[in-house]
Write a protein that holds these residues in place. Structure first.
Motif, mmCIF file in Angstrom:
data_model
loop_
_atom_site.group_PDB
_atom_site.id
_atom_site.type_symbol
_atom_site.label_atom_id
_atom_site.label_comp_id
_atom_site.label_asym_id
_atom_site.label_seq_id
_atom_site.Cartn_x
_atom_site.Cartn_y
_atom_site.Cartn_z
ATOM 1 N N GLN A 194 -60.549 -0.250 -72.077
ATOM 2 C CA GLN A 194 -60.212 1.156 -72.331
ATOM 3 C C GLN A 194 -61.464 2.025 -72.402
ATOM 4 O O GLN A 194 -61.464 3.150 -71.925
ATOM 5 N N ARG A 195 -62.531 1.477 -72.972
ATOM 6 C CA ARG A 195 -63.785 2.246 -73.073
ATOM 7 C C ARG A 195 -64.373 2.565 -71.706
ATOM 8 O O ARG A 195 -65.123 3.518 -71.561
ATOM 9 N N THR A 196 -64.056 1.748 -70.709
ATOM 10 C CA THR A 196 -64.637 1.939 -69.374
ATOM 11 C C THR A 196 -63.572 2.270 -68.334
ATOM 12 O O THR A 196 -63.803 2.094 -67.137
ATOM 13 N N VAL A 197 -62.427 2.767 -68.771
ATOM 14 C CA VAL A 197 -61.296 3.003 -67.875
ATOM 15 C C VAL A 197 -61.647 3.954 -66.723
ATOM 16 O O VAL A 197 -61.099 3.832 -65.633
ATOM 17 N N ASP A 198 -62.566 4.870 -66.928
ATOM 18 C CA ASP A 198 -62.930 5.827 -65.881
ATOM 19 C C ASP A 198 -64.017 5.310 -64.935
ATOM 20 O O ASP A 198 -64.408 6.016 -64.012
ATOM 21 N N ASP A 199 -64.505 4.103 -65.166
ATOM 22 C CA ASP A 199 -65.552 3.519 -64.330
ATOM 23 C C ASP A 199 -64.945 2.408 -63.466
ATOM 24 O O ASP A 199 -64.749 1.279 -63.924
ATOM 25 N N ALA A 200 -64.623 2.737 -62.225
ATOM 26 C CA ALA A 200 -63.943 1.795 -61.332
ATOM 27 C C ALA A 200 -64.781 0.564 -60.999
ATOM 28 O O ALA A 200 -64.244 -0.429 -60.502
#
Length: 72
Positions: free
Chosen positions: A49-55
């Protein structure tokens, strides 16, 4: 013998989200070792969740007990 079934949660950079080929092994994020799947999954969800925007980031749960005792 204990009922503990060790799980490892870690993540890192990947080129292709369809694979588990981590590109920067020196900078893997080792989230931790957990005594059961439920706690490992909770840690995995938090990290993912902490890196959800980093594909290019992917986290996984490794069932270490299956590697340590493949016949069980």
């Amino acid at each position: 013998m204990s009922d503990t079934k060790l799980h490892l949660v870690f993540g890192g950079r990947i080129d292709n989200p369809q694979t588990l080929e981590f590109t920067d092994l020196e900078n893997l994020d080792i989230v931790g070792m957990f005594p059961d799947y439920a706690s490992a999954e909770e840690a995995w969800r938090g990290a993912a969740q902490r890196t959800v925007d980093d594909a290019e980031m992917k986290y996984v749960v490794v069932h270490l007990h299956k590697l340590l005792q493949p016949d069980s």
